[in-house]
Each structure stands twice: as structure tokens, then as C-alpha cells.
Design an enzyme around this catalytic site. Structure first.
Site, PDB file in Angstrom:
ATOM      1  N   LEU A 257       0.855  -1.200   0.000  1.00 21.84           N
ATOM      2  CA  LEU A 257       0.000   0.000   0.000  1.00 21.84           C
ATOM      3  C   LEU A 257       0.888   1.246   0.000  1.00 21.84           C
ATOM      4  CD1 LEU A 257      -3.141   0.026   2.279  1.00 21.84           C
ATOM      5  CD2 LEU A 257      -2.240   2.046   1.174  1.00 21.84           C
TER       6      LEU A 257
ATOM      7  N   GLU B 294       1.328   4.221  -2.894  1.00 16.07           N
ATOM      8  CA  GLU B 294       1.121   4.760  -4.237  1.00 16.07           C
ATOM      9  C   GLU B 294       2.345   5.485  -4.773  1.00 16.07           C
ATOM     10  OE1 GLU B 294      -1.046   4.620  -1.878  1.00 16.07           O
ATOM     11  OE2 GLU B 294      -2.859   3.767  -2.736  1.00 16.07           O
TER      12      GLU B 294
ATOM     13  N   GLN C  88      -6.453   2.268  -6.737  1.00 16.12           N
ATOM     14  CA  GLN C  88      -7.655   1.538  -6.325  1.00 16.12           C
ATOM     15  C   GLN C  88      -8.893   2.448  -6.462  1.00 16.12           C
ATOM     16  OE1 GLN C  88      -7.749  -0.555  -2.384  1.00 16.12           O
ATOM     17  NE2 GLN C  88      -7.550  -2.243  -3.835  1.00 16.12           N
ATOM     18  N   PHE C  89      -8.726   3.678  -6.049  1.00 10.38           N
ATOM     19  CA  PHE C  89      -9.725   4.726  -6.292  1.00 10.38           C
ATOM     20  C   PHE C  89      -8.945   5.970  -6.685  1.00 10.38           C
ATOM     21  CE2 PHE C  89     -12.162   1.790  -3.845  1.00 10.38           C
ATOM     22  CZ  PHE C  89     -13.494   1.985  -4.196  1.00 10.38           C
ATOM     23  N   ALA C  90      -9.505   6.762  -7.597  1.00 11.46           N
ATOM     24  CA  ALA C  90      -8.799   7.968  -8.059  1.00 11.46           C
ATOM     25  C   ALA C  90      -8.439   8.877  -6.884  1.00 11.46           C
ATOM     26  CB  ALA C  90      -9.660   8.732  -9.054  1.00 11.46           C
ATOM     27  N   ASP C  91      -9.248   8.843  -5.831  1.00 15.30           N
ATOM     28  CA  ASP C  91      -9.007   9.691  -4.652  1.00 15.30           C
ATOM     29  C   ASP C  91      -7.612   9.461  -4.056  1.00 15.30           C
ATOM     30  OD1 ASP C  91     -12.211  10.332  -3.733  1.00 15.30           O
ATOM     31  OD2 ASP C  91     -11.807   8.572  -4.950  1.00 15.30           O
ATOM     32  N   PHE C  92      -7.109   8.220  -4.171  1.00 11.47           N
ATOM     33  CA  PHE C  92      -5.844   7.901  -3.497  1.00 11.47           C
ATOM     34  C   PHE C  92      -4.623   8.390  -4.272  1.00 11.47           C
ATOM     35  CE2 PHE C  92      -8.605   4.224  -1.961  1.00 11.47           C
ATOM     36  CZ  PHE C  92      -9.136   5.017  -0.956  1.00 11.47           C
TER      37      PHE C  92
ATOM     38  N   HIS D  92     -14.095   8.403  -1.838  1.00 12.59           N
ATOM     39  CA  HIS D  92     -14.217   7.361  -2.849  1.00 12.59           C
ATOM     40  C   HIS D  92     -15.088   7.861  -4.003  1.00 12.59           C
ATOM     41  CE1 HIS D  92     -12.910   4.948   0.586  1.00 12.59           C
ATOM     42  NE2 HIS D  92     -12.552   4.016  -0.270  1.00 12.59           N
TER      43      HIS D  92
END
Ligand SMILES: Cc1ncc(C[n+]2csc(CCOP(=O)(O)OP(=O)(O)O)c2C)c(N)n1
Length: 673
Positions: free
Chosen positions: A410, A412, A434-438, A479
């Protein structure tokens, strides 16, 4: 200082000496030039040369090194000509970065040297990517990256070491512990007794050595290199040293106790090694003087040539052109079917067409790209056996194996950096956020490393970042975000955002074929709700081309992603109004010609996006239209966007947040203008 010559011959010992003296003499000259006001800034590595020189000598010439701002010895030991180096430092066009980068922030692919970005820590993960490439190619090679003591406090240090350990990558991490990070002493930087203690925490081996002893550095790193190759593992080396000058020349050294200079002055790496060679009878005082004279002449000659170089005449077109890498000749000659308008094409073509959901079309594009490109690597959290959070890579491990479909820890930032490192070794990669937010925790690598690298020193970043984006699914503030506008502001990136299955597949294959970094937005709410006729064959949809989804006469709606479906739904419910719907498909670069044509078609423009209003791409499009198409307008440009709040969780609040809830009003406003 104790020197152990091991099995080195006299010639080898002298060669090491010459490699050590050259950067010292260049720096001494630089300090003179600085005092004379002939150069503007200099980060000195005086006192630390043994680390850069010793480690570079210990590697093969075609193994990548990620140097930092005190590692002149890497550049000289890799035999980079001085004239070009001086031109680089002068900001001359014929330097390594065409005058675009300062001091040591440049790289050179032919020398296997990767240019640093100012942020220091991000370089470490690039070494992971290069080492991953070596590992996949089964080459007996290592990569080597440096960090200062200050840099070890960065999250990037932790992430890079952890990834290297978990993936068992042959990387040598070298810490140059010189006592200070700018003015911050090490006791305000970390609490462990010794930085090498951190190795244990990552499950890797480490050693602390005297960084001022060139033979100790050289011998240790040669041994560590063998270890990394034979065991396929990383290794941490802490080199104890001292910075004999200020952080950079203008900042002084007031904060450093004088005794430290005296103490470390006695441990000078060049003088001590010179004395050792003289006392062992390996060189004479006269040879020392001859070497210094030879280098002095060499430096003066090359410097003179550099000073005579012509000044830069800025050429905006060239500047803009160099932001992006061009496709290689081989790639541009590959006969890929190019489908601009899939709907039109499929009715008149030999394609086999199937109805597919958005998500299946994406999977199709990704799978066929993996089949096309043996050098394509997928990385992301839970993308292997689990198939990814949205199951797009389901079954990929069975087909392509775990080497190419990689679950990541984990982290990025390190994975984006690793992707760039792979690119240095001519791999392609697709990373799934995993989600654009991250993406916010990988942001720096994207906007500063990937985006700028081609402009800075001509290296491309062949990386696609898949961004499951958007709201409408009751997933709350972290999310659901639409963050495409964070990236449309960054020269060097491409931003792609398909609205339908045909384009999703074609744009994804095009993004993977593109040698530049592409942010690929996939709206999560469309994954399973939208279907379309998709060719089974491998094809591209061109990046940078918008498309008319529906021709009309009353109002032009310029939109993308979910906005296209909102506009279509409105049209279906309101046959009395004729909407002209333009789907942008790519947000960077924008298809201005298509935008202009859409404006000309109706004279009334509504820009629609799910992203929040302020600072959204709609503002940019509106500015372009009012600046260049004013005479075509019959009404003010209207933007319909989401509320300027975070995306709320409660479904009623979220509906209210969404631009769609204000679309009817916006259209009415324009119709009645
Ligand atoms: C992310 C980031 N924060 C702050 C800086 C400003 N800065 C440049 S070098 C430096 C000190 C670095 O210390 P260290 O890692 O020990 O390396 P050294 O300069 O001693 O070789 C700082 C704070 C930066 N370049 N990047």
C-alpha cells in the site's frame, strides 16, 4: 584512516585516485567562479567524494544510478565530458537539459544516470523500477540510489525500501550521513541510533561504513553488488561522512561547531588516500603534482569552451514540443486500426462486434494490450488473484503470470516511481489506483517526476495510471472525487476520460501505446451501467480527439464522462429541445477545433462536468471560447458543475451535489436567453 588495498593492482589504485581527485578539483574551480559571480549556485560535495566515486566505480557502466545534489563524482566517474557538464551548469542549450534544469537535476540515458527532482526521496523508488526490470529480464545487474540523512525521514524512503524488500529487488540504497540536512543536525532528524538500523525493519541486510575511505566504499559496494545479484535482494549502506561546506554556497555554515570541521578535515577522503598511495610508494609527490596539473589544464580548456558557447535564443515552439515524447518510429509504423468514431466504423467494417459493458471493454483493451506488449507490466493493490477492487484484472494472473500482474504494497508514491523506473529500462506499465481519490499520495511522483522528465532531460515516462473516478454511488468524500482538473494543469501529462465502452477500450490501448504519462479516468458508475457495441479486435481511439455524440441545433453541450449520459438522458426526456452534444474524451490536450465547431453549430454553449465548479476544466474551456470564439456566441457561456463542497455520503445530499441536479435549470437559462 586505515586503507586495505585488497587485491587491487597499483594501476587500479592510481585509477581510483584520479577518479577521486577530478571532482574535487572541479569543485575547487567552481568555488572560485562562484566568488567571481560567474556561476549562480553550487551544492558542494567536498569531503563526500569517496561515496559517489567509490560506488560508481563498483558498478558496471550500464547499471542505473540515481544521484543527488552532492554526487558530482558519479558524473565524472561515468566519464561525462566536462565541456558539456559546464554547459549544463551554465544553463546552456548544449548542456544535458537544454538550459531547462539547474545544477545536478539532469540525467543521461547513455550514461545510465537518472536525473533527480528536488524532492530527493522520490529517486529511490525509480531504482526499484529499474531493478524490477533487471529482475524480469534475468540480468545480473543492480541499481543504486542515494539518500541524505535528511531524506531518510521522507515517506518515499520508507516506501521505496519496503517495496524493494517485498519484491526482492537488487537495489543498493546508499545513505550519505553527513551530519546535517540543510541546518538540521541528525539529532533533530531521527531517533534510531544508526540509520542502518532501519534495514532490519524492512527485512533487509545493512552495513555502516566509513564513507570517507574510498577503498572501504569501493570494496563494500562491490561485495554488496554481488550479494544483491546472487540473492536477488536489496541492501542498505550507511556511509558516515561530513559536509565540509554549507548546504549550498550562499547559506554558510554558522550553525556547525568549528571542532567538527577540524575533526573531519583530518579525515579528508582525497588527502588521506593520496597520503596512503605516497607512503606505499604507489605514486610519488611528483606524480600527484602532474595529475593535478593535467586536470587543471583539462578543466580550464573545457571551461573556456563552455564559456564561449552561444547564448540561448528562446524558441517557444521547441519548448512546447519537448514537453511530450514522440512515438518511436517502430511504434508509429505499427499498423493498429485507428477508430475515431467507433459507432460509424462498426457499421461499415469487417469487425466482429459484441455488446459489452464499459468494464468488460476496459478489460478487453487491457488484456489485448498485455498480449501485444510483452514488456507491459500491471501494478496495483489487490489486482492479482483478487482481480482488483472492480475486478478489471480478474483472470489476468492465470493468463500472464505474477511477474507481469503485480500486487503492490500500500504505497502509491513508490509504485508510481517504480513505474517510471521501469520506463528507464524500456518497459511499459499500467498502474491501477484503487480509487482515483488515493492518487493524492502519489501526486508528487506524477506531477513532478513523470510529467516533467521528458522536458527536463529527454527521458520518457511510458506509464498509464488508471483512475476509477466519480460519484453517484453513495461512497462519500474519499471514494467519489472527480480530480481530473488537478492533472490538466500539468504540462507533460495527458488526461483521458472516456464515456462509453467503445472509447474506453480504444483509448486505453492508445494510452498504453503512447510513450507519455497518461492519466486514464474511468467513471465507476459507468462500469456496469453502460453498454455499447465494441469490436473484438485490437484497435486504438486517438487521444486528443473529441467526438459529436449527438448532433443538434439549439444548444451545444460540451462535456465528458458521466456528463455525456446526463445530456443524453435530458435529450430523451425533452425532444422539444435539440442538443448538440460534444464528448471531449481527452481533457489534455483539448481538441480545440472540435470545441470551436461545437460553438459555431449553435452559438449557445453549456459546459457540463461532474467535477466541482471552481477551478474545474470548464473554466479553461470557457476562457478558450471567449478568447477565440467570441464572435460565434449568441449567449454567455454557462458552466454546469457540481457544488463546491466535498462529495457528500448521503444519497440525497449527493444527488443535490451533482451537476446533473442543476442541468435542467442551466439549459432553460440558455434557451430563454
Ligand atoms: C521534499 C523537500 N523538502 C525540502 C527540501 C529542501 N531541501 C533541499 S536539500 C535539504 C536537506 C537535505 O538533507 P539531506 O537529505 O541530509 O542531504 P544533504 O543535503 O545533507 O546532502 C532540504 C531540506 C527539498 N528539496 N525537498
Amino acid at each position: 584512516m586505515q586503507f586495505n588495498r585488497t587485491k587491487l593492482t597499483d594501476d587500479e589504485l592510481v585509477f581510483i585516485y584520479r577518479s577521486l581527485v577530478l571532482p574535487r578539483m572541479i569543485e575547487e574551480k567552481m568555488l572560485v567562479l562562484l566568488r567571481q559571480g560567474k556561476i549562480s549556485k553550487w551544492f558542494s560535495g567536498i569531503g563526500q567524494e569517496a561515496i559517489a566515486v567509490g560506488s560508481t566505480l563498483a558498478l558496471q557502466k550500464d547499471e542505473w544510478i540515481m544521484p543527488l545534489h552532492r554526487n558530482l563524482g558519479v558524473f565524472t566517474t561515468r566519464q561525462m565530458g566536462l565541456e558539456k557538464l559546464f554547459k549544463q551548469w551554465q544553463g546552456n542549450k548544449d548542456g544535458y537539459s537544454k538550459g531547462r534544469e539547474r545544477s545536478f537535476h539532469f540525467g543521461s540515458k547513455p550514461h545510465y544516470i537518472c536525473g533527480m527532482i528536488s524532492h530527493l526521496g522520490p529517486q529511490l523508488a525509480l531504482a526499484d523500477g529499474v531493478a524490477l526490470a533487471y529482475k524480469l529480464k534475468k540480468e545480473n545487474k543492480v541499481s543504486l540510489a542515494y539518500s541524505g540523512d535528511g531524506g531518510t525521514s521522507e515517506g518515499d524512503f520508507h516506501e521505496a525500501l519496503n517495496v524493494a524488500a517485498v519484491w526482492e529487488l537488487p537495489v543498493i540504497f546508499v545513505i550519505e550521513n553527513n551530519g546535517y540536512g540543510l541546518s538540521t543536525p541528525v539529532n533533530e532528524q531521527y531517533r534510531c541510533e544508526s540509520l542502518v538500523d532501519k534495514a532490519k525493519g524492512y527485512g533487509m541486510e545493512g552495513i555502516r561504513i566509513d564513507g570517507n575511505n574510498i577503498l572501504e566504499v569501493y570494496d563494500t559496494i562491490r561485495g554488496v553488488r554481488d550479494y544483491c545479484i546472487n540473492h536477488q535482494k536489496p541492501y542498505l549502506i550507511e556511509c558516515m561522512t561530513f559536509r565540509m561546506r554549507g548546504h549550498e554556497e550562499a547559506s554558510g555554515t554558522k550553525y556547525v561547531p568549528k571542532e567538527l570541521f577540524e575533526e573531519w578535515g583530518k579525515k579528508d577522503p582525497v588527502k588521506n588516500y593520496e597520503q596512503f598511495l605516497i607512503s606505499e610508494g604507489i605514486i610519488s609527490e611528483m606524480q600527484v603534482a602532474e595529475t593535478r596539473n593535467e586536470f587543471r589544464d583539462y578543466i580550464e580548456t573545457e571551461l573556456k569552451a563552455a564559456f564561449e558557447a552561444e547564448a540561448i535564443i528562446p524558441d517557444s515552439e521547441e519548448e512546447l514540443r519537448d514537453v511530450y515524447a514522440k512515438k518511436s518510429m517502430v511504434d508509429s509504423q505499427r499498423s493498429i486500426v485507428n477508430i475515431e468514431d467507433t459507432q460509424a466504423t462498426i457499421h461499415h467494417s469487417p469487425f466482429t462486434i459484441h455488446e459489452k459493458r464499459f468494464i468488460d471493454a476496459l478489460q478487453d483493451g487491457l488484456r489485448q494490450s498485455m498480449e501485444q506488449h510483452e514488456n507491459l507490466i500491471l501494478m496495483g493493490q489487490d489486482i492479482a488473484e483478487y482481480g482488483g477492487a472492480f475486478k478489471i484484472t480478474e483472470g489476468f494472473v492465470d493468463q500472464f503470470g505474477k511477474d507481469r500482474v503485480r500486487n503492490t504494497p500500500l504505497c502509491e508514491s513508490a509504485i508510481v516511481g517504480t513505474a517510471l523506473g521501469l520506463s528507464l529500462e524500456n518497459y511499459k506499465s499500467v498502474m491501477e489506483m484503487q480509487f482515483a481519490d488515493f492518487v493524492s499520495v502519489g501526486f508528487n511522483q506524477i506531477v513532478n517526476n513523470l510529467a516533467k522528465i521528458h522536458y527536463r532531460w529527454g527521458q520518457n515516462a511510458d506509464v498509464v495510471i488508471r483512475m476509477p473516478t466519480g460519484g453517484g454511488v453513495g461512497a462519500g468524500p474519499f471514494h467519489s472525487q472527480s480530480n481530473e482538473a488537478w492533472f490538466t494543469h500539468v504540462p507533460g501529462l495527458k488526461v483521458v476520460y472516456p464515456s462509453n465502452p467503445q472509447d474506453a477500450k480504444g483509448l486505453l490501448t492508445a494510452a498504453i501505446n503512447d510513450p507519455n504519462p497518461v492519466m486514464f479516468f474511468e467513471h465507476k458508475a459507468l462500469y456496469r451501467s453502460v453498454t455499447g457495441m465494441v469490436p473484438n479486435e485490437y484497435y486504438e481511439t486517438p487521444i486528443g480527439k473529441a467526438i459529436i455524440t449527438k448532433a443538434g441545433t439549439d444548444i451545444s453541450i460540451i462535456t465528458y464522462g458521466a456528463g455525456v449520459h446526463w445530456a443524453l438522458a435530458f435529450q430523451e426526456q425533452h425532444p422539444e429541445i435539440s442538443l448538440h452534444i460534444l464528448d471531449l474524451r481527452t481533457l489534455l490536450p483539448l481538441d480545440f477545433e472540435a470545441i470551436r465547431n461545437a460553438v459555431a453549430t449553435t452559438g449557445k454553449v453549456l459546459i457540463l462536468h461532474e467535477d466541482t465548479l471552481t477551478g474545474g476544466i470548464g473554466g479553461e474551456i470557457s476562457a478558450l471560447i471567449s478568447e477565440h470564439c467570441f464572435e460565434l456566441l449568441d449567449a454567455p457561456i454557462i458552466r454546469c458543475a457540481s457544488l463546491d463542497t466535498p462529495v457528500p455520503f448521503n444519497i440525497e445530499l449527493e444527488k443535490n451535489f451533482m451537476a446533473d441536479s442543476r442541468l435542467a435549470d442551466s439549459i432553460k437559462k440558455l434557451m430563454t436567453y
